[in-house]
Design a protein around this motif. Structure first.
Motif, PDB file in Angstrom:
ATOM      1  N   MET A  39     -16.169   0.916   3.536  1.00 26.58           N
ATOM      2  CA  MET A  39     -15.285   1.821   3.990  1.00 26.58           C
ATOM      3  C   MET A  39     -13.762   1.055   3.710  1.00 26.58           C
ATOM      4  N   LEU A  40     -12.918   1.634   3.300  1.00 32.88           N
ATOM      5  CA  LEU A  40     -11.565   1.361   2.981  1.00 32.88           C
ATOM      6  C   LEU A  40     -10.502   2.210   3.353  1.00 32.88           C
ATOM      7  N   ASP A  41      -9.139   1.605   3.713  1.00 32.28           N
ATOM      8  CA  ASP A  41      -8.147   2.343   4.184  1.00 32.28           C
ATOM      9  C   ASP A  41      -7.142   2.142   3.050  1.00 32.28           C
ATOM     10  N   LEU A  42      -6.588   3.167   2.548  1.00 33.58           N
ATOM     11  CA  LEU A  42      -5.792   3.007   1.428  1.00 33.58           C
ATOM     12  C   LEU A  42      -4.243   2.739   1.937  1.00 33.58           C
ATOM     13  N   ALA A  43      -3.916   2.627   3.114  1.00 35.59           N
ATOM     14  CA  ALA A  43      -2.749   2.446   3.598  1.00 35.59           C
ATOM     15  C   ALA A  43      -2.660   0.894   4.137  1.00 35.59           C
ATOM     16  N   SER A  78       0.743  -1.304   0.044  1.00 34.18           N
ATOM     17  CA  SER A  78      -0.115   0.078   0.049  1.00 34.18           C
ATOM     18  C   SER A  78       0.933   1.241   0.071  1.00 34.18           C
ATOM     19  N   ALA A  79       1.989   1.141   0.989  1.00 33.28           N
ATOM     20  CA  ALA A  79       2.718   2.309   0.874  1.00 33.28           C
ATOM     21  C   ALA A  79       3.552   2.615  -0.308  1.00 33.28           C
ATOM     22  N   GLY A 112      -3.996  -1.950  -0.276  1.00 32.55           N
ATOM     23  CA  GLY A 112      -3.320  -2.178  -1.350  1.00 32.55           C
ATOM     24  C   GLY A 112      -3.151  -0.751  -2.132  1.00 32.55           C
ATOM     25  N   GLY A 113      -3.554   0.386  -1.372  1.00 28.50           N
ATOM     26  CA  GLY A 113      -3.061   1.524  -2.058  1.00 28.50           C
ATOM     27  C   GLY A 113      -4.126   2.079  -2.999  1.00 28.50           C
ATOM     28  N   LEU A 114      -4.082   3.128  -3.938  1.00 28.88           N
ATOM     29  CA  LEU A 114      -4.957   3.510  -4.645  1.00 28.88           C
ATOM     30  C   LEU A 114      -5.360   2.764  -5.953  1.00 28.88           C
ATOM     31  N   THR A 115      -4.391   1.900  -6.275  1.00 28.08           N
ATOM     32  CA  THR A 115      -4.695   0.895  -7.261  1.00 28.08           C
ATOM     33  C   THR A 115      -5.631   0.007  -6.813  1.00 28.08           C
ATOM     34  N   GLU A 116      -5.389  -0.666  -5.573  1.00 25.52           N
ATOM     35  CA  GLU A 116      -6.469  -1.549  -5.323  1.00 25.52           C
ATOM     36  C   GLU A 116      -7.739  -0.823  -4.901  1.00 25.52           C
ATOM     37  N   GLY A 117      -7.378   0.669  -4.095  1.00 26.37           N
ATOM     38  CA  GLY A 117      -8.465   1.257  -3.629  1.00 26.37           C
ATOM     39  C   GLY A 117      -9.601   1.433  -4.745  1.00 26.37           C
ATOM     40  N   ARG A 118      -9.140   1.905  -6.108  1.00 30.46           N
ATOM     41  CA  ARG A 118     -10.100   2.169  -7.065  1.00 30.46           C
ATOM     42  C   ARG A 118     -10.692   1.075  -7.473  1.00 30.46           C
TER      43      ARG A 118
END
Length: 405
Positions: free
Chosen positions: A292-296, A87-88, A299-305
C-alpha cells in the motif's frame, strides 16, 4: 518551454490537515497537487525551499525535479514535510503533463492496464481524518452524523453495514474495531476480553453476509509485534483479506517479516513509508503480502510508479491509499489503472458523498463496485473556485501569478 512562473498553496481552516498546490506555467496551464498532515509545515517547505528553486524551470522535466526534491540533505526515506511537499509538487507536474497533451494521467504514465479497478470502502465517518486530530476513537454509543457514518456503524452493527455496502455494489470493506483497546496499554498488549470484543464485528459480518464481502482489518500501527500477532491469530478464522499496518514501526522490516511468518493472515503495508528505497527494504525482507502506498506521502506519481514496479518485480499486489483528500484519490486511481499488479482503489463513501464534493470539480465514478477510468486530461479534477474565496482560506504565492483580465 513550459516554464514555471508561479507556485501557489491553498489551505482552509475547516480541513487543517489538507494543503493544495497549484503550479502555473508560461503556456497558460495550471497543475494541481495535494498533500495531507502538517499543512503549515508543508507550506513552509514549498515556499521557503522549493518554490524559489522551481520558478523558471521547465515543468516537463518531472523526473529531474523529483530527483532533486527527493534527495534533500535531511528528510529523505520518511514521510516528513520535505517528502510531502515533494509529493504535492510531483502530482501537480503530472497534472500539467496530462493537460499539456490532452490526455489522462494514466495515459501519460504509459497507458492503462485496465479501464476500471475494484473499490473497497474504508468505513470511516464524515469527519474522520479531516480535523486537527487525525483520528478519534469511536464507540458504538456515539451518535451517527448521517447514513454513511460507517465507523460508528461497524462498532454498532457491522452485519447491517456489510449488507448496506453490498446493496451499493461494494464487495470489500475495511474496519478498525480494535483501535479503542490500544489505549489501555499503549498498544503493548491486549487482554482476552478486549480481543474478543474487538473481533466481534468480523464475526457479525460473516454471520450476516457470509463470504459475499471481503474484509480488511486496519490496525493503524498501534500495536507491539506481540500484541499484533495475538490479534492476527484471532482474525484467522474470518479469512480477512489483509491486516494493515499491524505494528508500531512499519519501517522495521525485520519485525514485520517475523510477524508475517507466524500468522496465516496476509499483511498489508504501508501508507506511512516514503520513497522507493523504504519499500524495497520491506519487499526484500519478504515482510508484506500487499503493498500500500499514498501518493501524497511517498513522493508522488513519479516515485509511486517506481514503487509499483518494485511490487510487480516481487509479485506483490498494489493498493493505493485514500483517506485524506480528493486530489490524492484521483492520483491513486490513475496509478491503479496503470500499475500491472494493482488490485484495489480505496474509497470512503462518506467523504465521496459530502465534503470531497465541496472542494473539487470531479470525483471518481463507481459502477457496481468498480472505479471507472477518468477521461479528462491530467488528474481529471480541479479545485472549485469557491475554495479560494472562502473566509478561512490561506493562500500563499511565490512567483508571478496570472491575474484575471
Amino acid at each position: 518551454m513550459s516554464k514555471v512562473h508561479c507556485v501557489r498553496t491553498i489551505r482552509i481552516a475547516e480541513r487543517p490537515n489538507l494543503i493544495w498546490i497549484e503550479i502555473e506555467t508560461d503556456e497558460g496551464l495550471t497543475g494541481l497537487g495535494e498533500s495531507f498532515r502538517g499543512a503549515q509545515a508543508v507550506e513552509a517547505v514549498i515556499h521557503e525551499q522549493v518554490a524559489p528553486w522551481l520558478i523558471g524551470r521547465d515543468s516537463r522535466r518531472i523526473e529531474a525535479v523529483s530527483r532533486h526534491l527527493m534527495t534533500p540533505y535531511l528528510g529523505f526515506h520518511s514521510t516528513g514535510a520535505e517528502m510531502r511537499a515533494a509529493s504535492a509538487i510531483d502530482l501537480a507536474l503530472w497534472d500539467l503533463a496530462g493537460k499539456r497533451h490532452g490526455i489522462p494521467a494514466h495515459e501519460a504514465l504509459g497507458g492503462a492496464v485496465r479501464t476500471e479497478i475494484r473499490a473497497y470502502n474504508t468505513c470511516a465517518g464524515y469527519a474522520y481524518n479531516s480535523g486537527g486530530v487525525a483520528r478519534r476513537a469511536v464507540h458504538a454509543t456515539d451518535a451517527p452524523a448521517g447514513p454513511y457514518d460507517d465507523q460508528i456503524a461497524f462498532m454498532r452493527d457491522a452485519g447491517s453495514l456489510a449488507e448496506s455496502l453490498l446493496a451499493e455494489g461494494f464487495t470489500a470493506m475495511k474496519i478498525w474495531p480494535l483501535d479503542i483497546y490500544a489505549e489501555v496499554s499503549g498498544g503493548h498488549m491486549i487482554g482476552l476480553a478486549d480481543l474478543k470484543a474487538g473481533i466481534d464485528p468480523f464475526r457479525r459480518i460473516r454471520a450476516a453476509v457470509g463470504d459475499r464481502i471481503d474484509i480488511m482489518c486496519e490496525l493503524h500501527s498501534l500495536w507491539s509485534a506481540g500484541a499484533a500477532l495475538r490479534i492476527c491469530h484471532a482474525l484467522e478464522e474470518f479469512d480477512v483479506f489483509w491486516v494493515e499496518d499491524p505494528i508500531a514501526k512499519m519501517s522495521d522490516a525485520k519485525a514485520l517479516a517475523d510477524l508475517r511468518r507466524r500468522t496465516r493472515v496476509p499483511v498489508c503495508g504501508s501508507e506511512t513509508l516514503g520513497g522507493a528505497v523504504s519499500f524495497r527494504g520491506m519487499l526484500e525482507a519478504d515482510a508484506v503480502d500487499v503493498v500500500m502506498l499514498d501518493l501524497a506521502w511517498c513522493g508522488g506519481l513519479t516515485e509511486g510508479r517506481k514503487i509499483a514496479t518494485l511490487a510487480e518485480a516481487y509479485a506483490k499486489p498494489l493498493a493505493p491509499h485514500d483517506c485524506t483528500g480528493p486530489v490524492t484519490l484521483m492520483a491513486g486511481l490513475h496509478l491503479g489503472l496503470h500499475a500491472p499488479t494493482a488490485i484495489f482503489q480505496e474509497v470512503v463513501r462518506a467523504t465521496l458523498a459530502t465534503w470531497y464534493r465541496d472542494l473539487v470539480t470531479d470525483l471518481p465514478v463507481i459502477v457496481n463496485g468498480m472505479v471507472q477510468a477518468p477521461t479528462a486530461p491530467g488528474l481529471g479534477t480541479a479545485l472549485l473556485p469557491d475554495v479560494r474565496g472562502r473566509g478561512d482560506a490561506v493562500i500563499r504565492e511565490t512567483g508571478q501569478p496570472r491575474r484575471p483580465e
